[in-house]
Design a protein around this motif. Structure first.
Motif, PDB file in Angstrom:
ATOM      1  N   ALA A   1       0.820  -1.219   0.000  1.00  0.00           N
ATOM      2  CA  ALA A   1       0.000   0.000   0.000  1.00  0.00           C
ATOM      3  C   ALA A   1       0.850   1.263   0.000  1.00  0.00           C
ATOM      4  N   GLU A   2       2.111   1.174   0.410  1.00  0.00           N
ATOM      5  CA  GLU A   2       2.989   2.350   0.388  1.00  0.00           C
ATOM      6  C   GLU A   2       3.105   2.957  -1.009  1.00  0.00           C
ATOM      7  N   ASN A   3       2.915   2.132  -2.045  1.00  0.00           N
ATOM      8  CA  ASN A   3       2.967   2.656  -3.411  1.00  0.00           C
ATOM      9  C   ASN A   3       1.860   3.665  -3.686  1.00  0.00           C
ATOM     10  N   LEU A   4       0.764   3.575  -2.964  1.00  0.00           N
ATOM     11  CA  LEU A   4      -0.364   4.489  -3.174  1.00  0.00           C
ATOM     12  C   LEU A   4       0.026   5.948  -3.001  1.00  0.00           C
ATOM     13  N   ILE A   5       0.972   6.204  -2.098  1.00  0.00           N
ATOM     14  CA  ILE A   5       1.280   7.586  -1.736  1.00  0.00           C
ATOM     15  C   ILE A   5       2.630   8.036  -2.272  1.00  0.00           C
ATOM     16  N   LYS A   6       3.182   7.309  -3.246  1.00  0.00           N
ATOM     17  CA  LYS A   6       4.390   7.783  -3.909  1.00  0.00           C
ATOM     18  C   LYS A   6       4.112   9.122  -4.590  1.00  0.00           C
TER      19      LYS A   6
ATOM     20  N   LYS B   1       3.326 -10.730 -10.649  1.00  0.00           N
ATOM     21  CA  LYS B   1       3.671  -9.585 -11.495  1.00  0.00           C
ATOM     22  C   LYS B   1       3.995  -8.364 -10.649  1.00  0.00           C
ATOM     23  N   TRP B   2       5.116  -7.709 -10.973  1.00  0.00           N
ATOM     24  CA  TRP B   2       5.478  -6.463 -10.298  1.00  0.00           C
ATOM     25  C   TRP B   2       4.535  -5.356 -10.744  1.00  0.00           C
ATOM     26  N   MET B   3       3.935  -4.677  -9.765  1.00  0.00           N
ATOM     27  CA  MET B   3       3.020  -3.579 -10.084  1.00  0.00           C
ATOM     28  C   MET B   3       3.342  -2.374  -9.219  1.00  0.00           C
ATOM     29  N   ASP B   4       3.239  -1.202  -9.828  1.00  0.00           N
ATOM     30  CA  ASP B   4       3.530   0.053  -9.128  1.00  0.00           C
ATOM     31  C   ASP B   4       2.232   0.609  -8.564  1.00  0.00           C
ATOM     32  N   GLY B   5       1.777  -0.007  -7.478  1.00  0.00           N
ATOM     33  CA  GLY B   5       0.544   0.409  -6.815  1.00  0.00           C
ATOM     34  C   GLY B   5       0.297  -0.504  -5.637  1.00  0.00           C
ATOM     35  N   TRP B   6      -0.903  -0.485  -5.139  1.00  0.00           N
ATOM     36  CA  TRP B   6      -1.308  -1.405  -4.069  1.00  0.00           C
ATOM     37  C   TRP B   6      -2.177  -2.482  -4.701  1.00  0.00           C
ATOM     38  N   GLU B   7      -1.746  -3.741  -4.572  1.00  0.00           N
ATOM     39  CA  GLU B   7      -2.541  -4.829  -5.141  1.00  0.00           C
ATOM     40  C   GLU B   7      -2.629  -5.977  -4.134  1.00  0.00           C
ATOM     41  N   THR B   8      -3.852  -6.355  -3.800  1.00  0.00           N
ATOM     42  CA  THR B   8      -4.098  -7.445  -2.861  1.00  0.00           C
ATOM     43  C   THR B   8      -4.308  -8.754  -3.603  1.00  0.00           C
TER      44      THR B   8
ATOM     45  N   THR C   1      -5.970   4.230 -11.333  1.00  0.00           N
ATOM     46  CA  THR C   1      -5.839   2.786 -11.571  1.00  0.00           C
ATOM     47  C   THR C   1      -4.865   2.470 -12.707  1.00  0.00           C
ATOM     48  N   SER C   2      -3.940   3.368 -12.996  1.00  0.00           N
ATOM     49  CA  SER C   2      -3.015   3.189 -14.121  1.00  0.00           C
ATOM     50  C   SER C   2      -2.372   1.805 -14.118  1.00  0.00           C
ATOM     51  N   TYR C   3      -2.425   1.149 -15.277  1.00  0.00           N
ATOM     52  CA  TYR C   3      -1.801  -0.155 -15.561  1.00  0.00           C
ATOM     53  C   TYR C   3      -2.514  -1.328 -14.889  1.00  0.00           C
ATOM     54  N   PHE C   4      -3.542  -1.065 -14.108  1.00  0.00           N
ATOM     55  CA  PHE C   4      -4.349  -2.153 -13.554  1.00  0.00           C
ATOM     56  C   PHE C   4      -5.552  -2.358 -14.471  1.00  0.00           C
ATOM     57  N   SER C   5      -5.336  -3.100 -15.549  1.00  0.00           N
ATOM     58  CA  SER C   5      -6.399  -3.257 -16.542  1.00  0.00           C
ATOM     59  C   SER C   5      -7.225  -4.516 -16.327  1.00  0.00           C
ATOM     60  N   GLY C   6      -6.601  -5.603 -15.870  1.00  0.00           N
ATOM     61  CA  GLY C   6      -7.351  -6.817 -15.620  1.00  0.00           C
ATOM     62  C   GLY C   6      -7.360  -7.184 -14.156  1.00  0.00           C
ATOM     63  N   SER C   7      -6.830  -6.275 -13.332  1.00  0.00           N
ATOM     64  CA  SER C   7      -6.701  -6.570 -11.899  1.00  0.00           C
ATOM     65  C   SER C   7      -7.069  -5.377 -11.023  1.00  0.00           C
ATOM     66  N   HIS C   8      -7.739  -4.364 -11.600  1.00  0.00           N
ATOM     67  CA  HIS C   8      -8.075  -3.188 -10.797  1.00  0.00           C
ATOM     68  C   HIS C   8      -9.207  -3.520  -9.816  1.00  0.00           C
ATOM     69  N   ALA C   9      -9.264  -2.763  -8.737  1.00  0.00           N
ATOM     70  CA  ALA C   9     -10.378  -2.905  -7.786  1.00  0.00           C
ATOM     71  C   ALA C   9     -11.654  -2.412  -8.468  1.00  0.00           C
ATOM     72  N   PRO C  10     -12.690  -3.218  -8.530  1.00  0.00           N
ATOM     73  CA  PRO C  10     -13.896  -2.811  -9.275  1.00  0.00           C
ATOM     74  C   PRO C  10     -14.707  -1.717  -8.588  1.00  0.00           C
ATOM     75  N   ARG C  11     -14.584  -1.597  -7.258  1.00  0.00           N
ATOM     76  CA  ARG C  11     -15.327  -0.574  -6.518  1.00  0.00           C
ATOM     77  C   ARG C  11     -14.467  -0.078  -5.365  1.00  0.00           C
TER      78      ARG C  11
END
Length: 412
Positions: A42-47, A63-70, A98-108
Motif C-alpha cells: 500500500a505504500e505505493n499508493l502515496i508515492k 507480477k510487479w506492479m507500481d501500486g497497491w494490489e491485494t 488505476t493506471s496499468y491495472f487493466s485486468g486486476s483493478h479494484a472494481p469498486r
C-alpha cells in the motif's frame, strides 16, 4: 505537489488537482495499516511520482506492479487501508488512479475520513517490508482502536474504471469544510489501485501559535495556496511553499524561457538585466498577517535561476479574490504594497531578506512574487506574525481603519 504544465491556468478551489496532495510521502503521508499487500504494498499508493509499468518484471509473489494490489480474496470481507495525512486540513477532492491495472483493478471503492487527536492515537505496529504479506491479528487489534468502520464517508461505494490511458483517473469532489487527519480507502472486494491523491489545503491551529515566534504565513501545510500565475511550464508555484527543503529541481516553480527577451542582453547601472517581461505567482496567505522576513531559495537552479525578483502584498476579501481570478490578476497598482523591492538573485543559493513592512498597518492577505525575466525558484517563505483582527491603517490618515469583510474570515 500537483503537476501543472499549462501556461496561464489559474489555480482555483474547484480545480482541486492543482492543490497539494496531503497524503503524499513527500509531505509526510504514511500508511498505517492495510489488510493485504500480497502483490504490491500500500505504500505505493502515496508515492509522489506517477505510476510506471515494467512489462517483463516479476517478483516471487507475481507480477510487479507500481501500486497497491491485494491477493484474490477467498475469505469473507473486503480489503482496506488507513493513511495518516502528512498535511492535515480540508480535503477538496480525490484522484483514485488505476493506471496499468487493466485486468486486476479494484472494481469498486469508497473513502472515509477522521479527525484524530495526535496524543490519543494508539500504538500501531511498524509495517516493514510488506510484499507477500497480510495483516496479522496483532495489527488488526491495534488498528481496531481507531474504530475506522465508523469514520465519516466522503466518497460512497463507487465503481472504478480500469487503468487504461484514457480512463485511469477517477476524480471525486469533496464538499466538506471539516479538518481531517486520516483517511481510509476501501476496495470491494479486492484488486489493485496505483495511486491515491488526496488534494486539499492545510489548516493550522492558529490559537496555539506562539505570538513571539514568526511563522511562515504562506506555507502550504498551514493553508497557503497559489491562486494565480503567469506561467508554470516546468513546475507549479505551489511547489515553492511545500513542506521541508527542496528535493530536486523538479520540486520548485520553473517557467519557460520568455520569447520576448532582447536579442542581446544588457545590465543597468545596478547590475540588473534590462528586460521588459516578467513572470509572477499570487498566493493567498494561510492567515492574514505582517510579513517580517522573506526567504527565497534557488537551490538546484544553477543555470536557470531568475536574474532578480520582487515581492508585493495586499488585502483582498473573498469576493475580491474571485474577481481577480476572473480578471487574471490584473490588480490596480495602488492595491499592492512593496514587501521586497527588485533584488538581484544568485543561482543555487538561499537568500534571506527583511521585509519593508514591519508595522501593524501592513497586514496583508495575499502576496505576489515576481521574477525577472523567467527561471526557477525552489522555495518561498514569508515569515511573520498572524493578525487576529486584520486592520489596515492608511498612511495618509491614521484615524481610518479598513476591516476585512466577514466573508473572508468565514472562508478561513
Amino acid at each position: 505537489m500537483a503537476d501543472a504544465s499549462k501556461e496561464g491556468k489559474l489555480t482555483r478551489f474547484l480545480d482541486f488537482a492543482q492543490l497539494v496532495d496531503m497524503a503524499s510521502e513527500s509531505v509526510g503521508g504514511k500508511i498505517l495499516f492495510s489488510t493485504d499487500d500480497f502483490f504490491a504494498p500500500a505504500e505505493n499508493l502515496i508515492k509522489s511520482d506517477d505510476p510506471s509499468f515494467k512489462e517483463h518484471e516479476y517478483t516471487e509473489f507475481g507480477k510487479w506492479m507500481d501500486g497497491w494490489e491485494t491477493r484474490r480474496r477467498r475469505t469473507a470481507g473486503h480489503d482496506w487501508c488507513v493513511i495518516s495525512l502528512g498535511i492535515q486540513g480540508i480535503i477538496r477532492g480525490f484522484d483514485v488512479d488505476t493506471s496499468y491495472f487493466s485486468g486486476s483493478h479494484a472494481p469498486r471503492m469508497s473513502i472515509q475520513a477522521a479527525n484524530l487527536e495526535k496524543d490519543k492515537l494508539p500504538e500501531i505496529p511498524q509495517r516493514g517490508v510488506r510484499t507477500g504479506a497480510a495483516a496479522t491479528p496483532e495489527e488488526f487489534a491495534a488498528i481496531a482502536q481507531l474504530k475506522s468502520d465508523d469514520w465519516n464517508s466522503l466518497v460512497p461505494m463507487t465503481e472504478l474504471k480500469p487503468g487504461s490511458t484514457a480512463s485511469s483517473h477517477n476524480y471525486f469532489l469533496v464538499n466538506s469544510q471539516q479538518r481531517w487527519t486520516h483517511v481510509r480507502l476501501n476496495i470491494f472486494p479486492d484488486g489493485g489501485i496505483a495511486r491515491l491523491r488526496v488534494y486539499g489545503t492545510g489548516q493550522k491551529d492558529w490559537a496555539a501559535t506562539d505570538p513571539k515566534d514568526p511563522v511562515d504565513l504562506v506555507a502550504i501545510a498551514f493553508g497557503g495556496v497559489c491562486v494565480g500565475f503567469s506561467n508554470a511550464h516546468f513546475g507549479h508555484p505551489n511547489n515553492m511553499i511545500g513542506v521541508g527543503g527542496p528535493k530536486s529541481m523538479a520540486d520548485g516553480w520553473e517557467t519557460a524561457r520568455r520569447l520576448d527577451r532582447p536579442p542581446v542582453l544588457e545590465n543597468d547601472k545596478n547590475g540588473l538585466l534590462q528586460v521588459q517581461g516578467c513572470e509572477w505567482a499570487v498566493f493567498r496567505l494561510a492567515h492574514p498577517g505582517v510579513i517580517t522576513q522573506i526567504e527565497i531559495d534557488t537551490k538546484y537552479f544553477k543555470g536557470n535561476s531568475p536574474d532578480s525578483c520582487k515581492v508585493d502584498g495586499c488585502i483582498l476579501t473573498t469576493q475580491e479574490e474571485e474577481d481577480m481570478v476572473n480578471k487574471k490578476w490584473i490588480l490596480p497598482a495602488h492595491k499592492w504594497k512593496p514587501l521586497l523591492p527588485i533584488t538581484k538573485l544568485s543561482p543555487n543559493q538561499n537568500h534571506l531578506f527583511d521585509s519593508l513592512t514591519l508595522e501593524l498597518q501592513d497586514v496583508i492577505t495575499h502576496a505576489r512574487f515576481t521574477i525577472f525575466p523567467d527561471g526557477g525558484v525552489s522555495r518561498l517563505r514569508l515569515k511573520g506574525f498572524p493578525s487576529s483582527i486584520c486592520l489596515l491603517r492608511p498612511r495618509g490618515d491614521p484615524r481610518m481603519r479598513f476591516s476585512v469583510k466577514t466573508g473572508f474570515k468565514a472562508n478561513l
